[in-house]
Motif scaffolding. Structure first.
Motif, PDB file in Angstrom:
ATOM      1  N   LYS A  69      -6.640   2.135   8.506  1.00  0.00           N
ATOM      2  CA  LYS A  69      -6.210   0.776   8.165  1.00  0.00           C
ATOM      3  C   LYS A  69      -4.707   0.723   7.887  1.00  0.00           C
ATOM      4  N   PHE A  70      -4.167   1.734   7.231  1.00  0.00           N
ATOM      5  CA  PHE A  70      -2.717   1.788   7.003  1.00  0.00           C
ATOM      6  C   PHE A  70      -1.988   1.803   8.359  1.00  0.00           C
ATOM      7  N   ASP A 130      -7.843  -3.765  -2.081  1.00  0.00           N
ATOM      8  CA  ASP A 130      -9.174  -3.308  -1.673  1.00  0.00           C
ATOM      9  C   ASP A 130      -9.282  -1.788  -1.803  1.00  0.00           C
ATOM     10  N   VAL A 131      -8.232  -1.109  -1.376  1.00  0.00           N
ATOM     11  CA  VAL A 131      -8.244   0.354  -1.411  1.00  0.00           C
ATOM     12  C   VAL A 131      -8.140   0.851  -2.853  1.00  0.00           C
ATOM     13  N   SER A 177     -18.255  -3.292  10.292  1.00  0.00           N
ATOM     14  CA  SER A 177     -17.380  -3.028   9.145  1.00  0.00           C
ATOM     15  C   SER A 177     -17.643  -1.627   8.626  1.00  0.00           C
ATOM     16  N   LEU A 212     -13.610   7.798   3.033  1.00  0.00           N
ATOM     17  CA  LEU A 212     -12.704   6.768   2.511  1.00  0.00           C
ATOM     18  C   LEU A 212     -11.260   7.049   2.933  1.00  0.00           C
ATOM     19  N   LEU A 215     -11.739  14.401  -4.445  1.00  0.00           N
ATOM     20  CA  LEU A 215     -10.813  13.268  -4.498  1.00  0.00           C
ATOM     21  C   LEU A 215      -9.497  13.582  -3.780  1.00  0.00           C
ATOM     22  N   GLN A 238      -1.942  -1.520  10.115  1.00  0.00           N
ATOM     23  CA  GLN A 238      -0.909  -2.409   9.567  1.00  0.00           C
ATOM     24  C   GLN A 238       0.479  -1.962  10.036  1.00  0.00           C
ATOM     25  N   VAL A 298      -9.121   4.601   5.286  1.00  0.00           N
ATOM     26  CA  VAL A 298      -7.907   3.972   4.768  1.00  0.00           C
ATOM     27  C   VAL A 298      -6.693   4.383   5.611  1.00  0.00           C
ATOM     28  N   TYR A 358      -8.297  11.537  -0.636  1.00  0.00           N
ATOM     29  CA  TYR A 358      -7.448  10.340  -0.655  1.00  0.00           C
ATOM     30  C   TYR A 358      -6.260  10.476  -1.598  1.00  0.00           C
ATOM     31  N   SER A 396     -19.101  -7.042   2.843  1.00  0.00           N
ATOM     32  CA  SER A 396     -18.098  -5.999   3.127  1.00  0.00           C
ATOM     33  C   SER A 396     -16.719  -6.624   3.138  1.00  0.00           C
ATOM     34  N   THR A 397     -15.759  -5.931   2.558  1.00  0.00           N
ATOM     35  CA  THR A 397     -14.386  -6.434   2.601  1.00  0.00           C
ATOM     36  C   THR A 397     -13.748  -6.051   3.941  1.00  0.00           C
ATOM     37  N   GLU A 398     -12.849  -6.914   4.399  1.00  0.00           N
ATOM     38  CA  GLU A 398     -12.130  -6.619   5.649  1.00  0.00           C
ATOM     39  C   GLU A 398     -10.705  -7.131   5.528  1.00  0.00           C
ATOM     40  N   PRO A 399      -9.940  -6.578   4.599  1.00  0.00           N
ATOM     41  CA  PRO A 399      -8.598  -7.094   4.342  1.00  0.00           C
ATOM     42  C   PRO A 399      -7.741  -7.103   5.605  1.00  0.00           C
ATOM     43  N   ALA A 400      -6.966  -8.160   5.751  1.00  0.00           N
ATOM     44  CA  ALA A 400      -6.202  -8.322   6.992  1.00  0.00           C
ATOM     45  C   ALA A 400      -4.697  -8.371   6.752  1.00  0.00           C
ATOM     46  N   ASN A 401      -4.269  -8.216   5.504  1.00  0.00           N
ATOM     47  CA  ASN A 401      -2.827  -8.086   5.261  1.00  0.00           C
ATOM     48  C   ASN A 401      -2.600  -6.955   4.252  1.00  0.00           C
ATOM     49  N   PRO A 402      -1.381  -6.434   4.199  1.00  0.00           N
ATOM     50  CA  PRO A 402      -1.107  -5.258   3.355  1.00  0.00           C
ATOM     51  C   PRO A 402      -1.433  -5.479   1.867  1.00  0.00           C
ATOM     52  N   TYR A 442       0.810  -1.225   0.000  1.00  0.00           N
ATOM     53  CA  TYR A 442       0.000   0.000   0.000  1.00  0.00           C
ATOM     54  C   TYR A 442       0.844   1.275   0.000  1.00  0.00           C
ATOM     55  N   GLU A 462     -17.867   1.184   5.663  1.00  0.00           N
ATOM     56  CA  GLU A 462     -18.177   1.183   4.232  1.00  0.00           C
ATOM     57  C   GLU A 462     -18.268   2.619   3.739  1.00  0.00           C
ATOM     58  N   GLN A 468     -14.536   5.604  -6.598  1.00  0.00           N
ATOM     59  CA  GLN A 468     -14.769   7.039  -6.418  1.00  0.00           C
ATOM     60  C   GLN A 468     -14.412   7.803  -7.696  1.00  0.00           C
ATOM     61  N   LYS A 501     -11.545   0.777  -4.212  1.00  0.00           N
ATOM     62  CA  LYS A 501     -12.397   1.847  -3.672  1.00  0.00           C
ATOM     63  C   LYS A 501     -12.024   3.208  -4.262  1.00  0.00           C
ATOM     64  N   PHE A 502     -10.718   3.448  -4.454  1.00  0.00           N
ATOM     65  CA  PHE A 502     -10.292   4.694  -5.095  1.00  0.00           C
ATOM     66  C   PHE A 502     -10.879   4.779  -6.513  1.00  0.00           C
ATOM     67  N   LEU A 503     -10.811   3.658  -7.237  1.00  0.00           N
ATOM     68  CA  LEU A 503     -11.291   3.655  -8.622  1.00  0.00           C
ATOM     69  C   LEU A 503     -12.811   3.817  -8.674  1.00  0.00           C
ATOM     70  N   LEU A 533      -5.211  -5.317   1.568  1.00  0.00           N
ATOM     71  CA  LEU A 533      -5.607  -3.936   1.850  1.00  0.00           C
ATOM     72  C   LEU A 533      -5.340  -3.036   0.644  1.00  0.00           C
TER      73      LEU A 533
END
Lengths: 279, 279
Positions: free
Chosen positions: B146-147, A142-143, B130, B139, B84, B150, B143, B87, A130-136, A87, B132, A150, A146-148, A139
């Protein structure tokens, strides 16, 4: 119809290129360097354009010959799922590249997602969850999605996010389970050390994954996220046993030698109902 | 105990600084420029350090006098939730700044989150839900958290994410509902144009928000996300009517003049059970 494929020299990319040859389309591919391409990638039907997507150029779309569709498979640093570079470095590079492509005029974007976006959720996973990513790695993907999403509100484009589950096939990373199994068999090992094998996953052969990606891209019937999966839960043990049987060789499985990985849930597979509407 | 506050010259920051004065701690604050600070911010008890967090410097922690706790309230571009830049620009700037602080030696980080991380979810929202996020601001904050989660796996630190709901008070953005109501009353307007007012929110006075942020930071009993909210749903109409009553003035509410905003769910409020364990 001109299709651009990034990550074309990678594991899935090569199969996607092969699959595209069955269709009436012009295939363009990126590679960091186009001189000294490996023999098996050289093909008169494909134009390779040298491209480093981390460069800060604004004319990516024109430079990459104005494709109608971009199938974006490139991603660095796998199979290390835990590095923060996913990320910290990859995410901004990929978002910037894809945004420049959209701003340049791209109308249709297909991106490879990952089941790791779901994170530690178990069972049959559907796209509406809902996504809940747990590793980089999960993540970052997933992000990026979400950016795309938007971005698509400001600059509308066809956006298909093909969420890949597990796969196997020739050319896969040497660290993958079945590659290591093949190596052990080739070595004539008597024993193959593995985890307990009771964990449940969702596997597809990479040829099938490539067919799905191309079908989704060209049929253009599905929008948004689509799970690219078999929909059939399988234990790792059965996957391995079937693979050994298919090779016609023999090797003893040393089940329980490795601990179960901590970055994946014990049992999950994909809901493929959305996928079945196209395939 | 040395506390650094970013965004100290903003709406909430000023109240947080005031609240910190009740405690035995050294207060350090950042401001883009420290010459010509507004009168009401100048205080002998506070050291202002000029700082632009978007600069790419590695010594932020030392430069900002090695605080024990950072209360990070800075964020540009509000109340435009849809840009935008939240983010594309703010997120990498804030992540880079906070990572440099952690790498420099910061052990305890408190960051202002937002109920917009929950996105379009309705009802009583708890921290375990979660997220959303449905707009670029929510967003980016989601994010960023979440960063940092990690990052905390690699470089452990105390991480408190204070998820702010709605608030009101002196010094608020002129575009906020109650600021506009106050202005209409001051102008002697007979009518105040507003939405239908039936939507349900969760409001706290900003003084209370500041008390909560400081208490969470200094007590250090809560980890992770904590909703900073009243836990009491209130209609916008009642909020406005109560406010008018408190001023002792009269003004007619023109309910339904404005449409309901499309970027917020109709009815949501915070679950404050976690917060109640400290306050």
């Amino acid at each position: 119809m001109k299709i651009l494929v990034t990550g074309a020299t990678g594991f899935i990319g090569r199969y996607v290129i092969n699959e595209l040859k069955n269709y009436d389309c012009e295939i363009v591919a990126t590679a960091r360097r186009t001189e000294n391409l490996p023999e098996h990638l050289i093909d008169n039907g494909i134009s390779y354009i040298p491209c480093d997507i981390s460069e800060d150029r604004t004319d990516f779309f024109n430079y990459l010959s104005k494709p109608d569709i971009l199938i974006h498979l490139a991603w660095d640093g796998l199979p290390n799922y835990k590095g923060l570079f996913h990320y910290e470095t990859n995410l901004p590079v990929h978002y910037n590249f894809l945004k420049k492509m959209i701003q340049g005029g791209l109308r249709h974007l297909v991106v490879a997602g990952t089941c790791f976006e779901y994170g530690m959720q178990s069972g049959c996973l559907s796209e509406t969850l809902s996504t809940e990513p747990a590793n980089p790695y999960g993540l970052a993907k997933d992000v990026l999605r979400k950016f795309l999403e938007q971005l698509a509100c400001e600059h509308p484009f066809v956006f298909q996010w093909v969420r890949l589950f597990y796969m196997y096939g020739e050319g896969q990373s040497k660290t993958s389970l079945l590659s290591q199994l093949d190596k052990a068999i080739d070595n004539g090992d008597e024993v193959f050390n593995m985890s307990g094998g009771e964990q449940i996953r969702d596997y597809l052969p990479v040829e099938k994954v490539a067919r799905i990606i191309v079908k989704i891209s060209l049929q253009n019937k599905i929008n948004g996220i689509v799970n690219c999966c078999s929909g059939k839960p399988v234990t790792i043990r059965k996957l391995v046993e079937d693979h050994v049987r298919n090779t016609g060789e023999k090797i003893n499985l040393n089940l329980g030698y490795y601990p179960y990985p901590d970055y994946e849930p014990f049992a999950f597979w994909g809901d493929n109902s959305k996928l079945r509407t196209v395939s």
